[in-house]
Design a protein around this motif. Sequence first.
Motif, mmCIF file in Angstrom:
data_model
loop_
_atom_site.group_PDB
_atom_site.id
_atom_site.type_symbol
_atom_site.label_atom_id
_atom_site.label_comp_id
_atom_site.label_asym_id
_atom_site.label_seq_id
_atom_site.Cartn_x
_atom_site.Cartn_y
_atom_site.Cartn_z
ATOM 1 N N ALA A 166 -3.006 5.266 -4.115
ATOM 2 C CA ALA A 166 -4.264 4.976 -3.653
ATOM 3 C C ALA A 166 -4.419 5.880 -4.487
ATOM 4 O O ALA A 166 -5.526 5.507 -5.898
ATOM 5 N N ALA A 167 -3.917 6.927 -5.235
ATOM 6 C CA ALA A 167 -4.068 8.306 -5.824
ATOM 7 C C ALA A 167 -4.169 6.728 -7.697
ATOM 8 O O ALA A 167 -4.456 7.306 -8.493
ATOM 9 N N GLU A 168 -2.592 6.701 -7.607
ATOM 10 C CA GLU A 168 -2.337 6.355 -8.892
ATOM 11 C C GLU A 168 -2.886 4.933 -9.421
ATOM 12 O O GLU A 168 -3.352 4.616 -10.646
ATOM 13 N N GLU A 169 -3.591 3.798 -8.431
ATOM 14 C CA GLU A 169 -4.814 2.707 -8.523
ATOM 15 C C GLU A 169 -6.222 3.526 -9.020
ATOM 16 O O GLU A 169 -6.250 3.029 -9.886
ATOM 17 N N SER A 170 -6.277 4.665 -8.193
ATOM 18 C CA SER A 170 -7.754 5.096 -8.482
ATOM 19 C C SER A 170 -7.354 5.665 -9.901
ATOM 20 O O SER A 170 -8.390 7.057 -9.982
ATOM 21 N N GLU A 171 -6.443 6.480 -10.540
ATOM 22 C CA GLU A 171 -6.108 7.750 -10.746
ATOM 23 C C GLU A 171 -6.864 9.031 -11.199
ATOM 24 O O GLU A 171 -7.580 9.228 -11.566
ATOM 25 N N LEU A 172 -6.285 9.087 -9.879
ATOM 26 C CA LEU A 172 -7.525 10.435 -8.871
ATOM 27 C C LEU A 172 -5.989 11.442 -8.676
ATOM 28 O O LEU A 172 -4.902 10.402 -7.668
ATOM 29 N N SER A 188 0.799 -1.067 0.232
ATOM 30 C CA SER A 188 -0.109 -0.414 -0.066
ATOM 31 C C SER A 188 1.050 1.248 -0.319
ATOM 32 O O SER A 188 -0.007 2.259 -0.309
ATOM 33 N N THR A 196 -15.392 8.448 4.141
ATOM 34 C CA THR A 196 -15.264 6.647 4.504
ATOM 35 C C THR A 196 -15.516 6.774 6.015
ATOM 36 O O THR A 196 -16.999 6.571 6.569
ATOM 37 N N LEU A 240 -10.000 10.914 1.048
ATOM 38 C CA LEU A 240 -11.028 9.274 1.337
ATOM 39 C C LEU A 240 -10.866 8.745 2.425
ATOM 40 O O LEU A 240 -12.166 8.277 2.428
ATOM 41 N N THR A 264 -6.622 14.133 -4.116
ATOM 42 C CA THR A 264 -8.578 13.479 -3.250
ATOM 43 C C THR A 264 -8.583 12.022 -2.760
ATOM 44 O O THR A 264 -9.441 11.808 -2.028
ATOM 45 N N ALA A 265 -6.950 11.658 -2.610
ATOM 46 C CA ALA A 265 -7.263 9.812 -2.458
ATOM 47 C C ALA A 265 -7.138 10.197 -0.767
ATOM 48 O O ALA A 265 -6.907 9.350 -0.515
#
Length: 341
Positions: free
Chosen positions: A320-326, A31, A338, A334, A330-331
């Motif tokens: 997380a940003a790279e995986e979600s393309e955000l 992660s 949540t 999250l 923004t990541a």
Amino acid sequence: MKKSSIGGQGVLDGVMMRSPKTSALAVRKESGEIVTKKWENKVREKGFLTWPVVRGVVNFVEMMVNGMSVIMDAAKMAENGEEEYEPNKFEKYVAKKTGKSAMDVMMGFAVVLAIVLAVGLFFILPTVITNWIKGGVQSSILINLIDGGVRLAIFLTYMILVSRMKDIKTVFRYHGAEHKTVSCYEHDEELTVENVRKYKTLHPRCGTSYLLLVMIVTILVYSLLGWNENIWLRFGTRILLLPVIAGLAYELLKFAAKGDSLFFRIIRWPGMQLQRLTTAQPTDEQMEVAILAFEMALEEKSEQEIEEMRERFDHSAKKAAEESELPEETAEELPAATAAK
């Protein structure tokens, strides 16, 4: 340069650093987060176990046991989805009879197996091969030199083959990060990625150099024994002398690391070149892991400073940003969003 006794070990996803009193392990999870572990070392300031040569034998055994323990701890901390090892019935039976945990028993068996394989591969096998190829050579010194050459050839072949394994290459990068971090500290520079990056991946106190010294000392010591035609007696005397060889190689390693004159550099040169097989240039993220482990083992920073450093080196939001393309910003929002829900 500063004189330092801090060293370490590269593992698959992190670095262990060991100072005289404290050890620390830092592992980067998939992660991007860094998880850590810290523990106190056994300190020996006097007594028989601190004598020259004897301390080398003790250090070798502890290196094997602690090294296996660190590898297992790192695997658990990384949590890469690998199944946890389940002790077999025999290991559970031994654990019950000895009062030790099944995991401790398993680790003990693993260390014994590693030693047996090393002795078989690097000491018994060369002797068998030499016995086949020596032909009509009568000089015991020459035969032992042939035996030493065969042993070195097997050792180097093993190192080359291991260095080509994908997972081991990652370990070697962390090994390089460990060396660069220690060198940066010894040059009295602040431990930052920018400063650590400029140092070499080679270091005079490396365990790789120690292994090569073991091979060299082995050739010298065995040459004094002659060449007994009784193969079992030859095996026996060689195995009995292994603790002495390990102790002498340890003292030679410490001696070679004492200075930086031409004399000491000549002694260190073969081991330093061998490190080119066991180290590789690390990434910035890998150097961050090594720096964090070093600072924890050094114990000059407060717990709050260590935690701030760990958070600064945490790249979970970025991944997380790279995986979600955000966008990274923004990541980072999250988890909070949540939690609010």
